[in-house]
Design a protein around this motif. Structure first.
Motif, PDB file in Angstrom:
ATOM      1  N   GLY A 391       0.815  -1.212   0.000  1.00 16.17           N
ATOM      2  CA  GLY A 391       0.000   0.000   0.000  1.00 16.17           C
ATOM      3  C   GLY A 391       0.848   1.261   0.000  1.00 16.17           C
ATOM      4  O   GLY A 391       0.481   2.271  -0.599  1.00 16.17           O
ATOM      5  N   ALA A 394       1.415   2.611  -3.261  1.00 19.03           N
ATOM      6  CA  ALA A 394       0.216   2.763  -4.081  1.00 19.03           C
ATOM      7  C   ALA A 394      -0.633   3.917  -3.536  1.00 19.03           C
ATOM      8  O   ALA A 394      -0.509   5.043  -3.984  1.00 19.03           O
ATOM      9  CB  ALA A 394      -0.563   1.456  -4.114  1.00 19.03           C
ATOM     10  N   TYR A 395      -1.410   3.674  -2.504  1.00 19.20           N
ATOM     11  CA  TYR A 395      -2.403   4.664  -2.068  1.00 19.20           C
ATOM     12  C   TYR A 395      -2.016   5.441  -0.811  1.00 19.20           C
ATOM     13  O   TYR A 395      -2.767   6.298  -0.373  1.00 19.20           O
ATOM     14  CB  TYR A 395      -3.759   3.983  -1.858  1.00 19.20           C
ATOM     15  N   TYR A 396      -0.865   5.150  -0.216  1.00 19.43           N
ATOM     16  CA  TYR A 396      -0.509   5.888   1.004  1.00 19.43           C
ATOM     17  C   TYR A 396      -0.314   7.380   0.724  1.00 19.43           C
ATOM     18  O   TYR A 396      -0.421   8.201   1.629  1.00 19.43           O
ATOM     19  CB  TYR A 396       0.765   5.317   1.642  1.00 19.43           C
ATOM     20  N   GLN A 397       0.019   7.738  -0.512  1.00 19.97           N
ATOM     21  CA  GLN A 397       0.109   9.144  -0.879  1.00 19.97           C
ATOM     22  C   GLN A 397      -1.139   9.891  -0.418  1.00 19.97           C
ATOM     23  O   GLN A 397      -1.075  10.951   0.202  1.00 19.97           O
ATOM     24  CB  GLN A 397       0.272   9.269  -2.407  1.00 19.97           C
ATOM     25  N   LEU A 398      -2.300   9.290  -0.715  1.00 26.43           N
ATOM     26  CA  LEU A 398      -3.559   9.935  -0.345  1.00 26.43           C
ATOM     27  C   LEU A 398      -3.717   9.978   1.173  1.00 26.43           C
ATOM     28  O   LEU A 398      -4.226  10.947   1.735  1.00 26.43           O
ATOM     29  CB  LEU A 398      -4.724   9.201  -1.009  1.00 26.43           C
TER      30      LEU A 398
END
Ligand code: F6P
Length: 552
Positions: A391, A394-398
């Motif tokens: 993660g 992938a989506y931890y930026q958000l």
């Protein structure tokens, strides 16, 4: 709309405790985790709890002592403890289906007495567990053979939802405890590709199908089970007598099991007071027991029971499921959080969040209260997540820099499990990522800190981390069968607490019905071109297009 619920209590949004929380939220404003830790160096110790093997750190939440006090008062005034006790007593708290909710009886010790309608259910629970153990030993020892006399080496569980997600998840988790000589596969999707891929390299003579369905009417499961039976009989060039050696059923519905052609002697029973998504530690766990053996399975049940006892008897200040439930109420009700991430830092927990999706979202995805009135407060969140380090890329930026409030649970272990050999050396790196992420999410990086690193002014906003993203850390020594049971029970009871506060029926699932009924109507239109009276324009056009594309 009624102002009271069935217990004569005010609706949630009319409770003084709810309003007190709203006022408290306004007064707190933008509380900063950095400041909370600066003000209280003991915060991590004070905001940590232990249940069984699970250490829980909730210090990185946007709460103060006052928040927690008000949340506990809300729990008291919304009758969480009373509903909990009614559940454990076997009362029919699933009001819309008029059923008791007694998954806790599935892991109760032999000595317990739990009555449903004046009848103690514990002996029957243990009788089924014993029957499962005997069967498991017969398969694992090779005493039970297939129709041609070959040993069973492949187990295919056919089921969906609660009859699939639990054992499929737990088999992944407990692989290091599994008999590696057995091949386990799980088929759920009515897409024929699922069954095809599961059996294409298997020898039918060595394959056992477990048909798992509480109702034994679920179309996906019955369709796949029928296809599996055809595959077996064709492969063995045998008549239906072969079914007895290659098919067993897990169900509450003996009549339908018999109708399907499975000998009731090969049926492992459970009961209507076990909800589908709460059924994993009933007979539905047979595939897992086959993999890990009866002793490990019982260790897992003991883990569940330990947390049941904690939830039932621990005081509110120490009650971990109560706390987790209330934190979710806080973020949904007063921070407008729409979703909740569960991020395990263990590869073996790769299917854990998928399992929790059904547990949480099928339980608390409701918009009317137990009396049928529309709710005006948020109920269950969208639950999502995948194993941690994946993660991160992938989506931890958000999570770090997006605009949404997403509380997250981080689950990690001090020790790796299994025979990893030199690969066990990677564990510190895995856990360093775990701790780094919760640190970064909580404390971020201020513009001043970024600028002090010599970052050009125009890039400072891009490299700033607001922080203040709430997380729970759950840390255990290692991922054993008991710890898995503890974790699942923890989430079951968390979901219970939230349903109780929101005054919704967490144990029905009427929302899945409409789609099932419509699919039954649409299917003949696709296969035979039947006309469906009253079909809407969009669906009608799509059905037509589908048939054209299929050359019909
Ligand atoms: O459609 C939803 C559901 O009823 C779930 O609640 C359940 O776990 C699943 O279908 C499977 O049901 P069954 O075990 O009766 O096949």
């Amino acid at each position: 709309m009624s102002d009271t619920n069935t217990h004569g209590r005010a609706r949630l949004d009319q409770l003084p405790e709810w309003h007190a929380l709203g006022k408290h939220r306004e007064e707190l404003g933008e509380v900063r985790l950095r400041e909370l830790f600066d003000q209280d160096p003991q915060r991590a110790d004070r905001y940590s709890l232990q249940v069984g093997d699970l250490h829980l750190d909730y210090s990185k939440h946007l709460v103060t002592d006052e928040t927690l006090r008000l949340l506990r008062e809300l729990a008291a005034s919304s009758g969480v403890a009373e509903l909990r006790d009614a559940m454990f007593r076997g009362e029919r708290i699933n009001v819309t289906e008029d059923r008791a909710v007694l998954h806790t009886a599935l892991r109760a010790p032999r000595s317990a007495v739990i009555q449903v309608d004046g009848h103690d259910v514990v002996p029957a629970v243990h009788a089924v567990l014993s029957k499962m153990s005997v069967f498991t030993d017969r398969i694992r020892s090779g005493e039970w053979t297939g129709h041609t006399g070959k040993r069973i080496t492949n187990i295919v569980n056919i089921g969906i939802g609660g009859s699939d997600l639990g054992p499929a998840m737990a088999y992944e988790v407990l692989r290091p405890y599994a008999d590696r000589g057995l091949t386990l596969r799980f088929v759920s999707n009515v897409d024929g590709a699922d069954l095809h891929e599961a059996v294409r390299d298997l020898d039918p003579a060595e394959t056992l199908f477990i048909i798992a369905s509480k109702t034994f009417t679920t179309i996906e499961t019955i369709t796949n089970a029928t296809s599996a039976r055809n595959w077996l009989l064709t492969g063995l060039n045998a008549d239906t007598s072969a079914v007895a050696k290659h098919f067993v059923a897990l169900s509450t519905n003996a009549e339908k099991v018999t109708e399907f052609g499975i000998d009731p002697a090969n049926m492992f029973e459970f009961w209507d007071w076990v909800g589908g998504r709460y059924s994993f530690d009933s007979a539905i766990g047979l595939s897992l027991m086959l993999a890990i053996g009866p002793d490990h399975f019982r260790e897992m049940l003991a883990g569940f029971h330990l947390v049941d006892e904690h939830f039932r008897y621990a005081p509110p200040e120490e009650n971990v499921p109560l706390l987790l439930g209330l934190l979710g109420v806080w973020y949904g009700g007063f921070h407008d959080a729409q979703s909740h991430a569960v991020l395990p830092y263990s590869h073996y927990l790769s299917r854990f969040t998928a399992y929790l999706q059904q547990l949480d979202m099928e339980s608390n995805g409701k918009s009317v209260d137990r009396q049928g009135n529309p709710v005006t407060w948020q109920t269950g969140p969208v639950v999502w997540g995948t194993p941690g380090t994946n993660g991160q890329h992938a989506y931890y930026q958000l999570l770090h820099q997006g605009t949404k409030v997403i509380p997250a649970d981080f689950i990690g272990f001090a020790n790796p499990i299994g025979e990893l050999g030199p690969l066990a050396g990677q564990h510190d790196l895995l856990m360093a990522n775990f701790f780094a992420q919760t640190q970064a999410l909580a404390f971020g990086k201020t513009p001043e800190e970024v600028a002090a690193e010599g970052v050009p002014a125009e890039l400072v906003p891009h490299k700033t981390f607001r922080g203040n993203h709430p997380t729970t850390t759950i840390l255990a020594t290692e991922l054993s069968p008991s710890v898995l049971g503890q974790l699942i029970a923890l989430y079951e009871h968390k979901v219970f607490v939230q349903g109780a506060v929101w005054n919704i029926d967490s144990f029905d699932q009427w929302g899945v019905e409409l789609g099932k009924v419509l699919a039954k109507r649409i299917e003949p239109a696709l296969s035979e071109g039947a006309t469906i009276p009253g079909l809407d324009g969009s669906t009608e056009a799509l059905v037509r297009r589908y048939r054209e594309l299929r050359g019909r």
